[in-house]
Enzyme design. Structure first.
Site, mmCIF file in Angstrom:
data_model
loop_
_atom_site.group_PDB
_atom_site.id
_atom_site.type_symbol
_atom_site.label_atom_id
_atom_site.label_comp_id
_atom_site.label_asym_id
_atom_site.label_seq_id
_atom_site.Cartn_x
_atom_site.Cartn_y
_atom_site.Cartn_z
ATOM 1 N N HIS A 20 0.921 -1.020 -0.075
ATOM 2 C CA HIS A 20 -0.048 -0.044 0.046
ATOM 3 C C HIS A 20 0.959 1.198 -0.021
ATOM 4 C CE1 HIS A 20 0.274 -0.294 4.652
ATOM 5 N NE2 HIS A 20 0.334 0.944 4.374
ATOM 6 N N ASP B 137 0.220 -7.531 1.346
ATOM 7 C CA ASP B 137 0.532 -6.206 1.622
ATOM 8 C C ASP B 137 2.077 -6.180 1.637
ATOM 9 O OD1 ASP B 137 0.044 -3.675 4.002
ATOM 10 O OD2 ASP B 137 0.316 -3.590 1.847
ATOM 11 N N GLY C 99 3.252 6.307 7.940
ATOM 12 C CA GLY C 99 4.324 6.869 7.521
ATOM 13 C C GLY C 99 5.485 5.734 7.952
ATOM 14 N N SER D 242 4.871 2.594 7.620
ATOM 15 C CA SER D 242 4.383 1.369 6.829
ATOM 16 C C SER D 242 5.636 1.291 5.935
ATOM 17 C CB SER D 242 3.210 1.938 5.841
ATOM 18 O OG SER D 242 2.140 1.865 6.579
#
Lengths: 587, 334
Positions: free
Chosen positions: A79, A110, A190, A192
């Site tokens: 993402h 993901d 952030g 991630s």
């Protein structure tokens, strides 16, 4: 007498010294603490080098990533790079901006891989073992929460592992965090895609999700990281440039009132069904792990790419079965390509993946002018769009690398189209196999078998799983793969047959027939292949013995053939002759 | 003599550098004593899950008194995944405390007498099922932090001011999350400190506070409830009722003395000219239902009366001989 007094005095002195030391220790910081702090500072300096600040186009939004090998491969969240196109600018803590190209994506898990460009000596993180983590150990999360790192120095947070092997339901999209690590290390939007390191500075997870509820999208003490062991299973699949899919067993399971995990329903077309699993059976262990809840089952399933073969133990009445099952694809290809996961809808669930596209924060633009949208000219060739791929370029180069090994066997393309293979079946009689443009024929002792190439491929000789069809695929693979096959791509790597050494896999399809070609990762040797006549049957499995030189080409001395878990035959190859097919017709 | 020297030195050195047991091992020791609870809720902002901890070998569980316990059945799941139906033994609303009982033996549990007290700066671990991350035999979530202060609670939930204003621990570990209430706060070596509190906001600042109720504050009530000799001391039945809190007496109903743990709601006497007299209630009537809910005990009935809303109706179903008779009282506006 004197010596004893002497010793007592020494002892008393030592006593006093220790007491004084204790007293001093409470007044100022003990040396051991200072030493630990220095070690930690050094560890953080080291870890920070491998952390990447990834910027989305336009300078707004983005996330973090971590370098996993010196040639520049970076792991991050899907993402974070979703919607970024082929190229994205990244900052390292040396203060420099590097271009990066998208490599492969795993939307379900993901995860995404990108490659930093311009160097071959990027500082890579040390890969750890996420299965060794225990609740209560400390961990570091490095990244770019709130996009604070305008100088590219990652923010560092330190906290405790709160849970391991956690399962997080897909929340509105199909992002599923199975077998993930739960931490109270502060993780915020952030972070991630950034790394989770264990107390020794080894990479054990990729931070991607936090529990959010009543305080808005900020850390509330529960963050989730994808385990690095899962990422490593998928790494070669991601490096293949494809849109990677997860796996399914082809069965739905549920817990009964005793807490046992029972098969509720099972697809008769699944590999598990062919290995004997039926509705009502109780699962004992899967992938080597005991299964005591549906979550645990999903945790095991979630860490493997489709196509991997993993062990399964189950029980029916009092009988126990131990089998190896090949995992099928979780999604249809169209699902993965067309349905890019949307923004998670606000549901009545506390957990949502932090989407970085709609930043509520003021984002300082690290670039004083908007970054260029076109890819840098020297790297433009490294991104090739193609349906079903994140970046076809990487698949092409992986395939070319492996086909070089195949070309070591010799120039089969230049040979005549008629082949005659002859030899002896181990512990049995002689055999002959003839490859013609319109058919393949075999003779084993007194048994003849023919496979016409213009009709459906069938299981001939019977019980082999389609040996003649398989050998035809081999002939085409050696001489003209790009002409013959409809699909011809690099898949990734997996343990051979589930438990063997890591092998690279190329997949080819033609009509209904699909073949997996195996290359040992360590030696690069072409070691064998499996040909499946159609999707829901067991393949004809062929493994090569040592290569022998036959005139200008090389060919295995032995072909070991198996089907449906049983040995079919072992062919000792004594000769391989080539002829122009018209000659045969004339004879 | 030489040996004695060395032994003494080694002992001194080892005591001065005494390593605590590793945190992962401490956590492994605590997990069997904490449980997951599932009950009423599951609506927005009202989680249907929570946490609790065992305080006896035969299954007494301490948790918070919350909406979770509103359902008929509270499911208790132990650390090994075993499931039980728990019965609410007793509650103390003043302390936000509830005791649940499951039917078992030889369960690992906390010894309340071994609970300790700490001051600000003490490192703590908090065990709970926040966000329902754990199901079945999965272990509870563990977070870490320090005690920020030990102070008096001044908190609210929405507009409702929480009655407890005694000592609590405030921590910098975020324990104010759904499902965490009823979990435990321990020291870094696993000693019991406090019960994690509910999702409350500070009265002064409106911020969510991470607080825990120290065991010494709860110990008396816990032991009384377990022993079956708990008497309510909370405002629901005392004479200082907040406004608009009704009791049976307001309607002229005098119940039998409430002496046993669950005294049935028999009417002892009816006051002349009272609403109850006008409705025809008589001594020896047994009040069986109040507003559609089964009346288990006098305590139960008083609770229903206390929650009566002015302007509404209060419906009672009473049993006289073998008949069931329904009476309805309009609740006066005060």
């Amino acid at each position: 007498m004197k010596s004893i007094v002497h010793r007592v005095i020494v002892l008393q002195f030592v006593f006093c010294l220790l007491c004084v030391c204790q007293k001093n220790a409470s007044a100022q910081v003990a040396d051991i603490v200072k030493e630990f702090e220095q070690q930690r500072v050094a560890l953080i300096e080291n870890m920070s080098q491998s952390v990447v600040a990834i910027f989305a186009p336009g300078g707004a939004g983005g996330g973090s990533g971590v370098i996993v090998s010196p040639d520049g491969f970076v792991v991050t969240n899907f993402h974070v790079v979703q919607g970024s196109g082929g190229f994205m600018p990244c900052g390292l803590n040396d203060g420099k901006v590097y271009d990066a190209v998208l490599v492969g994506v795993d939307p379900t898990g993901d995860v995404a891989v990108i490659k930093l460009l311009g160097r071959d000596d990027f500082p890579a993180a040390t890969i750890g073992n996420s299965d060794e983590l225990r609740v209560g150990e400390m961990s570091y999360a490095l990244g770019n929460p709130f996009l604070l790192a305008t100088d590219f120095q990652p923010t560092v947070t330190y906290g405790m592992v709160s849970g391991v092997h956690r399962y997080q339901y897909p929340a509105g999209t199909f992002l599923e965090y199975s077998d993930c690590i739960q931490v109270d290390t502060s993780i915020n939007p952030g972070n991630s895609g950034g790394p989770l390191f264990n107390k020794d500075g080894e990479l054990v997870g990729i931070n991607g999700r936090i529990a959010v509820e009543k305080r808005g999208r900020v850390n509330v003490g529960a963050g989730y990281a994808i385990s690095i062991n899962q990422v490593m299973n998928f790494l070669d699949h991601l490096k293949s440039g494809r849109i990677v899919d997860h796996a399914t067993l082809g069965a739905i399971v549920s817990s009964n009132s005793d807490g046992a995990v029972i098969v509720k329903s099972i697809l008769s077309s699944s590999a598990a069904y062919r290995r004997g699993l039926r509705q009502g059976d109780e699962l004992i262990s899967f992938g080597g792990r005991p299964v005591r809840s549906v979550n645990q089952f999903k945790n095991v399933l979630g860490i493997y790419p489709k196509g991997w073969t993993i062990p399964l133990s189950f029980q029916r009445e009092t009988e126990r079965f131990d089998v190896n099952v090949q995992l099928a694809a979780l999604h249809r290809r169209s699902e993965l390509i067309n349905e890019a996961p949307e923004e998670p809808q606000p549901e009545d669930q506390p957990e949502k993946p932090p989407e970085d596209q709609d930043k509520p924060f003021e984002v300082p633009n690290p670039f004083h002018q908007p970054p260029k949208d076109e890819p840098p000219a020297e790297y433009a060739h490294m991104f090739e769009e193609k349906a079903g791929y994140a970046n076809y370029y990487f698949n092409k180069i992986a395939r070319e690398r492996l086909m070089k090994t195949v070309s070591d066997w010799g120039n089969f393309k230049a040979k005549p189209k008629g082949w005659a293979l002859a030899g002896k079946v181990t512990n049995a009689a002689e055999f002959q196999i003839r490859f013609q443009p319109d058919l393949i024929a075999s003779q084993f002792a007194k048994d003849f078998a023919v496979q016409k190439l213009d009709s459906d491929f069938t299981d001939v000789p019977p019980g082999s799983g389609g040996l003649l069809a398989a050998l035809h695929q081999l002939q085409q693979f050696l001489s003209a793969p790009e002409d013959y096959f409809t699909d011809f791509y690099y898949l990734g790597s997996e343990p051979l047959d589930g438990t063997g050494p890591k092998t690279d896999v190329i997949i080819t399809t033609r009509g209904l027939v699909s073949t997996r070609w195996y290359f040992d990762q360590q030696t690069g040797t072409f070691i064998g292949f499996d040909t499946q006549l159609e999707e829901y049957v067991d393949p004809c499995v062929i493994r090569f013995g040592e290569l022998q030189k036959i005139d200008e080409i090389q060919f295995p001395t032995v072909l070991k053939i198996q089907h449906a878990g049983a040995d079919f035959a072992e062919l000792q190859i004594e000769s391989l002759k080539f002829y122009e097919p018209q000659q045969e017709a004339q004879e | 003599m030489k040996h004695l020297c060395w032994i003494l030195m080694c002992y001194l050195i080892s005591t001065s550098m005494l390593q605590a047991e590793s945190i992962p091992n401490v956590i492994d020791g605590v997990q069997p004593k904490v449980v997951k609870l599932f009950g009423a809720g599951g609506l927005k902002n009202l989680a249907g899950y929570g946490s609790g901890f065992l305080v006896s070998a035969d299954g007494h569980i301490v948790t918070v008194w919350s909406h979770l316990l509103d359902s008929d059945v509270v499911t208790v799941v132990l650390s090994d995944g075993q499931r039980f139906y728990g019965e609410v033994l007793g509650t103390d609303s003043r302390l936000d405390l509830a005791i649940i009982k499951i039917d078992s033996q030889n369960l690992p549990h906390f010894d309340l007498k071994q609970a300790v007290s700490v001051g600000p700066g003490a490192r703590v671990l908090a065990f709970s099922n926040m966000f329902k991350v754990a199901t079945g035999d999965e272990p509870l979530t563990v977070v870490h932090g320090v005690v920020s202060s030990k102070t008096e609670l001044s908190a609210k939930r929405g507009r409702y001011k929480v009655p407890y204003s005694g000592p609590v621990y405030l921590t910098d570990a975020i324990t104010n999350n759904s499902g965490a209430a009823g979990g435990v706060l321990t020291t870094y070596d696993g000693k019991l400190l406090a019960m994690l509190g509910r999702e409350l906001q500070s009265e002064e600042s409106n911020t969510w506070i991470n607080y825990a109720m120290p065991i010494p504050e709860l110990q008396g009530a816990i032991e009384d409830i377990i022993a079956g000799k708990f008497t309510r001391r909370d405002p629901l039945t005392s004479t200082n009722k907040p406004e608009a809190m009704f009791s049976t007496l307001d309607f002229g109903i005098v119940l039998v003395p409430n002496v046993v743990f669950r005294t049935p709601a028999y009417i002892e006497a009816i006051q002349d000219d009272s609403p109850a007299a006008k409705q025809g209630l008589k001594p020896d009537d047994l009040i069986v239902f109040a507003n559609g809910e089964l009346v288990n005990s006098i305590q139960n009935l008083e609770q229903v009366f206390a929650q009566a809303i002015p302007g509404d109706d209060l419906q009672l179903i009473i049993r006289r001989n073998e008949e069931l008779i329904t009476v309805t009282f309009p609740i006066p506006r005060k």
